[in-house]
Motif scaffolding. Structure first.
Motif, PDB file in Angstrom:
ATOM      1  N   PHE A 104       0.935  -1.080   0.036  1.00 43.09           N
ATOM      2  CA  PHE A 104      -0.021   0.046  -0.087  1.00 43.09           C
ATOM      3  C   PHE A 104       0.946   1.303  -0.157  1.00 43.09           C
ATOM      4  O   PHE A 104       0.552   2.456  -0.793  1.00 43.09           O
ATOM      5  N   TYR A 105       1.878   1.334   0.793  1.00 39.49           N
ATOM      6  CA  TYR A 105       2.824   2.502   0.911  1.00 39.49           C
ATOM      7  C   TYR A 105       3.424   2.630  -0.482  1.00 39.49           C
ATOM      8  O   TYR A 105       3.747   3.807  -0.989  1.00 39.49           O
ATOM      9  N   ILE A 106       3.950   1.642  -1.155  1.00 35.87           N
ATOM     10  CA  ILE A 106       4.549   1.772  -2.376  1.00 35.87           C
ATOM     11  C   ILE A 106       3.462   2.267  -3.627  1.00 35.87           C
ATOM     12  O   ILE A 106       3.808   3.334  -4.123  1.00 35.87           O
ATOM     13  N   ALA A 107       2.404   1.597  -3.302  1.00 36.54           N
ATOM     14  CA  ALA A 107       1.442   2.099  -4.515  1.00 36.54           C
ATOM     15  C   ALA A 107       0.831   3.682  -4.318  1.00 36.54           C
ATOM     16  O   ALA A 107       0.782   4.317  -5.041  1.00 36.54           O
ATOM     17  N   ALA A 112       0.881   9.385  -5.560  1.00 36.34           N
ATOM     18  CA  ALA A 112       1.097  10.764  -5.061  1.00 36.34           C
ATOM     19  C   ALA A 112       1.978  11.396  -5.851  1.00 36.34           C
ATOM     20  O   ALA A 112       1.706  12.625  -6.079  1.00 36.34           O
ATOM     21  N   GLY A 113       3.095  10.808  -6.448  1.00 35.58           N
ATOM     22  CA  GLY A 113       3.997  11.118  -7.182  1.00 35.58           C
ATOM     23  C   GLY A 113       3.302  11.521  -8.777  1.00 35.58           C
ATOM     24  O   GLY A 113       3.639  12.713  -9.338  1.00 35.58           O
ATOM     25  N   ILE A 114       2.449  10.835  -9.088  1.00 36.97           N
ATOM     26  CA  ILE A 114       1.790  10.880 -10.387  1.00 36.97           C
ATOM     27  C   ILE A 114       0.807  12.201 -10.412  1.00 36.97           C
ATOM     28  O   ILE A 114       1.007  12.906 -10.858  1.00 36.97           O
ATOM     29  N   LEU A 119      -0.614  17.958 -11.359  1.00 36.82           N
ATOM     30  CA  LEU A 119      -0.902  19.231 -10.859  1.00 36.82           C
ATOM     31  C   LEU A 119      -0.055  20.262 -11.026  1.00 36.82           C
ATOM     32  O   LEU A 119      -0.354  21.609 -11.303  1.00 36.82           O
ATOM     33  N   ALA A 120       1.256  19.762 -10.805  1.00 36.26           N
ATOM     34  CA  ALA A 120       2.501  20.907 -10.936  1.00 36.26           C
ATOM     35  C   ALA A 120       2.573  21.444 -12.381  1.00 36.26           C
ATOM     36  O   ALA A 120       2.734  22.442 -12.527  1.00 36.26           O
ATOM     37  N   ILE A 143      -1.475  19.977  -0.395  1.00 35.14           N
ATOM     38  CA  ILE A 143      -2.857  19.375  -0.681  1.00 35.14           C
ATOM     39  C   ILE A 143      -2.754  17.863  -0.883  1.00 35.14           C
ATOM     40  O   ILE A 143      -3.552  16.966  -0.407  1.00 35.14           O
ATOM     41  N   ILE A 144      -1.504  17.499  -1.373  1.00 38.55           N
ATOM     42  CA  ILE A 144      -1.216  15.926  -1.592  1.00 38.55           C
ATOM     43  C   ILE A 144      -1.055  15.216  -0.171  1.00 38.55           C
ATOM     44  O   ILE A 144      -1.391  14.043  -0.094  1.00 38.55           O
ATOM     45  N   ILE A 145       0.039  15.790   0.342  1.00 40.56           N
ATOM     46  CA  ILE A 145       0.804  15.019   1.392  1.00 40.56           C
ATOM     47  C   ILE A 145      -0.118  14.920   2.783  1.00 40.56           C
ATOM     48  O   ILE A 145      -0.119  13.669   3.311  1.00 40.56           O
TER      49      ILE A 145
END
Length: 300
Positions: A104-107, A112-114, A119-120, A143-145
């Motif tokens: 789950f952490y990896i996924a 989150a990176g994508i 958004l960036a 907003i993401i983290i």
């Protein structure tokens, strides 16, 4: 008027009934819990004894709800048949939960990176680079983290909820091994994840004063030891060996907390297991009728 027997207990009834079982069997359950925690000192075999004692308390609590109380001696005979299975089950549950958390952490990190990249690009946040010293200065990063962090820190409870009652099938049902108990727990808890999480959280809040008391005992005991050692030996030696000195009060604190709290948690598990099999499998509705009345009387 009694509630519909095909409906589940509400969370308040579950906690109330578990509290009743805990108080009415406090002396017997706490004695078993004390033995369980003392066995933790012995590697492997002692750990197996710990989980077997936990299963024993669960079985005794369930027999009380079921209206067919067992003596500790009779229950021990049944638990002894699957002595090592309790340790194996606990290890498998820990490994499964760790694996699920890792995946789950990896996924979620990849997702989150994508999302951040998209958004960036769309909002031009690349022009506002992330400050390594304080990344929360970046709006999109915040907003993401924040939701990602909440999901990561709460996910272990989500994964564990599916295995919350794993030791009950092993302690009570016939012809069950570790794998069977895990599958049975997942089957029974299917669709009830949020409900079980709510029960765990409510129970945790109820036991919080006892946990705080345990840590106060640890803190006071640690400070007393430091002063005594400083008085009879030297303050320098005491300051240099604080970690070593803290072991004794920490063990005492864990022993007190564990001895008091294990019977309550095993009673909670027993009531949850009983409630689920009554609703899903029509287990002993007559006894359930009596149990609801008992819970109603306890709540008055």
């Amino acid at each position: 008027m009694l509630p519909n027997l095909t409906q589940q207990f509400n969370i308040g009834n579950i906690v109330s009934l578990a509290s009743y079982l805990y108080r009415s069997n406090f002396k017997r359950f706490s004695r078993l819990s004390l033995f369980a925690h003392l066995w933790l000192i012995v590697p492997i075999y002692g750990w197996a004894k710990f989980y077997a004692f936990a299963g024993l308390i669960s079985r005794l609590a369930f027999s009380e709800i079921n209206g067919e109380p067992e003596s500790s001696k009779v229950a021990k005979i049944q638990i002894k048949k699957r002595f090592w299975q309790f340790l194996i089950t606990a290890i498998l549950v820990i490994l499964i939960c760790l694996l699920q958390f890792f995946l789950f952490y990896i996924a979620i990190s990849i997702i989150a990176g994508i999302i951040y990249g998209i958004l960036a690009t769309v909002f031009g946040a690349i022009s506002q680079p992330i400050n390594k010293a304080n990344p929360f200065e970046n709006t999109i990063f915040r907003i993401i983290i924040i939701p990602i962090a909440i999901a990561i820190y709460s996910s272990p409870l989500w994964f564990y909820s599916r295995f919350f009652i794993t030791d009950l099938p092993l302690a009570i049902e016939d012809d069950t091994n570790s794998i069977g108990a895990i599958k049975r727990s997942r089957q029974l808890s299917k669709g009830l994840t949020w409900r079980i999480i709510a029960i765990i959280l409510v129970s945790f809040v109820i036991t919080l004063p006892i946990q705080i008391l345990g840590w106060l005992i640890y803190s006071i005991g640690f400070n007393i030891l430091i002063r005594l050692i400083s008085l009879f030996l030297s303050g320098t030696w005491a300051n240099e060996n604080k970690m070593f000195i803290s072991i004794l009060p920490l063990m005492i604190s864990i022993l007190i907390n564990g001895t008091i709290l294990m019977p309550f948690w095993q009673s909670i598990k027993s009531v949850v297991y009983y409630d689920i099999i009554c609703c899903r499998e029509g287990f002993d509705l007559k006894i359930r009728d009596r149990t609801i009345e008992l819970t109603s009387d306890w709540n008055k």
